[in-house]
Design a protein around this motif. Structure first.
Motif, PDB file in Angstrom:
ATOM      1  N   ALA A  76       0.829  -1.212   0.000  1.00 47.41           N
ATOM      2  CA  ALA A  76       0.000   0.000   0.000  1.00 47.41           C
ATOM      3  C   ALA A  76       0.863   1.263   0.000  1.00 47.41           C
ATOM      4  CB  ALA A  76      -0.941  -0.001   1.207  1.00 47.41           C
ATOM      5  N   ALA A  77       1.942   1.246   0.762  1.00 46.89           N
ATOM      6  CA  ALA A  77       2.830   2.415   0.801  1.00 46.89           C
ATOM      7  C   ALA A  77       3.539   2.612  -0.538  1.00 46.89           C
ATOM      8  CB  ALA A  77       3.835   2.279   1.941  1.00 46.89           C
ATOM      9  N   ILE A  78       3.930   1.526  -1.197  1.00 45.77           N
ATOM     10  CA  ILE A  78       4.506   1.655  -2.545  1.00 45.77           C
ATOM     11  C   ILE A  78       3.458   2.241  -3.488  1.00 45.77           C
ATOM     12  CG2 ILE A  78       5.341   0.362  -4.568  1.00 45.77           C
ATOM     13  CD1 ILE A  78       7.515   0.501  -2.479  1.00 45.77           C
ATOM     14  N   ASN A  79       2.230   1.762  -3.386  1.00 49.35           N
ATOM     15  CA  ASN A  79       1.157   2.268  -4.244  1.00 49.35           C
ATOM     16  C   ASN A  79       0.805   3.724  -3.961  1.00 49.35           C
ATOM     17  OD1 ASN A  79       0.940  -0.115  -5.681  1.00 49.35           O
ATOM     18  ND2 ASN A  79      -0.638  -0.955  -4.336  1.00 49.35           N
ATOM     19  N   GLU A  80       1.146   4.215  -2.755  1.00 54.24           N
ATOM     20  CA  GLU A  80       0.956   5.630  -2.428  1.00 54.24           C
ATOM     21  C   GLU A  80       2.014   6.509  -3.089  1.00 54.24           C
ATOM     22  OE1 GLU A  80       0.920   6.033   1.830  1.00 54.24           O
ATOM     23  OE2 GLU A  80      -0.812   4.697   2.026  1.00 54.24           O
ATOM     24  N   GLY A  81       3.065   5.888  -3.632  1.00 50.42           N
ATOM     25  CA  GLY A  81       4.083   6.659  -4.339  1.00 50.42           C
ATOM     26  C   GLY A  81       5.487   6.565  -3.778  1.00 50.42           C
ATOM     27  N   TYR A  82       5.678   5.839  -2.684  1.00 54.86           N
ATOM     28  CA  TYR A  82       7.034   5.682  -2.150  1.00 54.86           C
ATOM     29  C   TYR A  82       7.806   4.669  -2.981  1.00 54.86           C
ATOM     30  CZ  TYR A  82       5.509   8.314   1.896  1.00 54.86           C
ATOM     31  OH  TYR A  82       5.044   9.305   2.711  1.00 54.86           O
ATOM     32  N   ASP A  83       9.116   4.883  -3.081  1.00 54.80           N
ATOM     33  CA  ASP A  83       9.979   3.958  -3.813  1.00 54.80           C
ATOM     34  C   ASP A  83      10.430   2.792  -2.947  1.00 54.80           C
ATOM     35  OD1 ASP A  83      10.081   5.561  -6.227  1.00 54.80           O
ATOM     36  OD2 ASP A  83      11.341   6.945  -5.082  1.00 54.80           O
ATOM     37  N   ILE A  84      10.620   3.053  -1.655  1.00 48.04           N
ATOM     38  CA  ILE A  84      11.067   2.043  -0.705  1.00 48.04           C
ATOM     39  C   ILE A  84      10.214   2.156   0.550  1.00 48.04           C
ATOM     40  CG2 ILE A  84      12.994   1.178   0.696  1.00 48.04           C
ATOM     41  CD1 ILE A  84      14.827   2.737  -1.248  1.00 48.04           C
ATOM     42  N   ILE A 161      21.380   7.285  -1.823  1.00 44.28           N
ATOM     43  CA  ILE A 161      22.283   8.105  -2.638  1.00 44.28           C
ATOM     44  C   ILE A 161      21.614   8.514  -3.948  1.00 44.28           C
ATOM     45  CG2 ILE A 161      24.428   7.981  -4.006  1.00 44.28           C
ATOM     46  CD1 ILE A 161      25.543   6.229  -1.637  1.00 44.28           C
ATOM     47  N   HIS A 162      20.797   7.597  -4.512  1.00 41.25           N
ATOM     48  CA  HIS A 162      20.082   7.896  -5.752  1.00 41.25           C
ATOM     49  C   HIS A 162      18.790   8.684  -5.513  1.00 41.25           C
ATOM     50  CE1 HIS A 162      22.800   4.844  -7.436  1.00 41.25           C
ATOM     51  NE2 HIS A 162      22.584   5.464  -8.567  1.00 41.25           N
ATOM     52  N   LYS A 163      18.561   9.088  -4.262  1.00 40.82           N
ATOM     53  CA  LYS A 163      17.451   9.976  -3.885  1.00 40.82           C
ATOM     54  C   LYS A 163      16.062   9.367  -4.073  1.00 40.82           C
ATOM     55  CE  LYS A 163      20.132  13.991  -3.803  1.00 40.82           C
ATOM     56  NZ  LYS A 163      20.930  13.745  -2.675  1.00 40.82           N
ATOM     57  N   TYR A 164      15.946   8.057  -3.869  1.00 40.44           N
ATOM     58  CA  TYR A 164      14.623   7.430  -3.901  1.00 40.44           C
ATOM     59  C   TYR A 164      13.864   7.782  -2.625  1.00 40.44           C
ATOM     60  CZ  TYR A 164      15.675   4.691  -8.038  1.00 40.44           C
ATOM     61  OH  TYR A 164      15.965   4.314  -9.317  1.00 40.44           O
ATOM     62  N   SER A 165      12.560   7.940  -2.737  1.00 39.91           N
ATOM     63  CA  SER A 165      11.732   8.284  -1.581  1.00 39.91           C
ATOM     64  C   SER A 165      11.473   7.037  -0.735  1.00 39.91           C
ATOM     65  CB  SER A 165      10.407   8.891  -2.039  1.00 39.91           C
ATOM     66  OG  SER A 165       9.646   7.940  -2.766  1.00 39.91           O
ATOM     67  N   SER A 166      11.307   7.260   0.574  1.00 35.42           N
ATOM     68  CA  SER A 166      11.090   6.120   1.458  1.00 35.42           C
ATOM     69  C   SER A 166      10.185   6.493   2.625  1.00 35.42           C
ATOM     70  CB  SER A 166      12.424   5.595   1.998  1.00 35.42           C
ATOM     71  OG  SER A 166      13.053   6.578   2.793  1.00 35.42           O
ATOM     72  N   THR A 167       9.623   5.462   3.220  1.00 39.79           N
ATOM     73  CA  THR A 167       8.841   5.586   4.446  1.00 39.79           C
ATOM     74  C   THR A 167       9.026   4.301   5.233  1.00 39.79           C
ATOM     75  OG1 THR A 167       6.683   6.215   5.354  1.00 39.79           O
ATOM     76  CG2 THR A 167       6.673   4.651   3.509  1.00 39.79           C
ATOM     77  N   GLU A 168       8.438   4.252   6.420  1.00 37.35           N
ATOM     78  CA  GLU A 168       8.546   3.071   7.263  1.00 37.35           C
ATOM     79  C   GLU A 168       7.171   2.561   7.663  1.00 37.35           C
ATOM     80  OE1 GLU A 168      12.276   2.836  10.079  1.00 37.35           O
ATOM     81  OE2 GLU A 168      11.269   4.750  10.342  1.00 37.35           O
TER      82      GLU A 168
END
Length: 178
Positions: A76-84, A161-168
């Motif tokens: 669900a978090a990936i589907n919200e737009g996070y990369d990781i 380093i490649h600036k991918y977005s993330s959440t936990e």
């Protein structure tokens, strides 16, 4: 065909190859990758990454120490737009069962130092159970060098380093008995 599960048999000496092949025969969504080289967690992860073709990639160890009930939250978090999406054993409300005290101290120290050194906003950089959008794996997997458990830290640092977005997302972790 949508593959939901890739089983990487890492040259296991038990009956894992036969069990995995039976599952793949029974379920079209399962593919088995047999490695016939010296076993290593990092090598197994990279072998799985080479075979994966889905939008969301979630490496998980087969010992069930990580609670697979968290998978819908990761997706669900990936589907919200996070990369990781980091599956955090240390984000509240979490649950740690049978986590060795010495390992907990070392883990918390490592994660605190990594946050300070790299400017990361995660409480659990070292957990292998996390979700990745396929674009992250497509760009980074070929650069991974680790052959051991530190591959997951390497992957996350390269993604940072490649600036991918993330959440936990908070997860439950259970120590294995065997």
């Amino acid at each position: 065909r949508v593959r939901l599960l890739i089983i990487v048999n890492d040259n296991d000496p038990d009956d894992t190859p036969q069990v995995a092949d039976r599952l793949a025969t029974k379920f079209d969504q399962i593919e088995v990758v047999h490695r016939n080289v010296a076993s290593s967690y990092g090598g197994a992860v990279k072998a799985g990454f080479r075979e994966v073709d889905g939008d969301v990639i979630i490496p998980i160890m087969a010992d069930l120490s990580d609670d697979i009930d968290a998978i819908p939250d990761l997706v669900a978090a990936i589907n919200e737009g996070y990369d990781i999406v980091y599956a955090s054993r240390f984000l509240e409300p979490n649950s740690l069962e049978n986590y060795p005290p010495g390992k907990l101290i070392a883990n918390r120290l490592f994660n605190s130092v990594a946050r300070l050194l790299f400017g990361l906003d995660t409480k659990d950089l070292s957990n292998g159970f996390s979700a990745y959008h396929s674009s992250v794996i497509d760009e980074i997997a070929s650069h991974l060098r680790s052959e051991s458990f530190d591959i997951m830290v390497e992957l996350k640092l390269l993604a940072h380093i490649h600036k991918y977005s993330s959440t936990e997302v908070a997860v439950t972790w259970r120590g294995r008995d065997a």
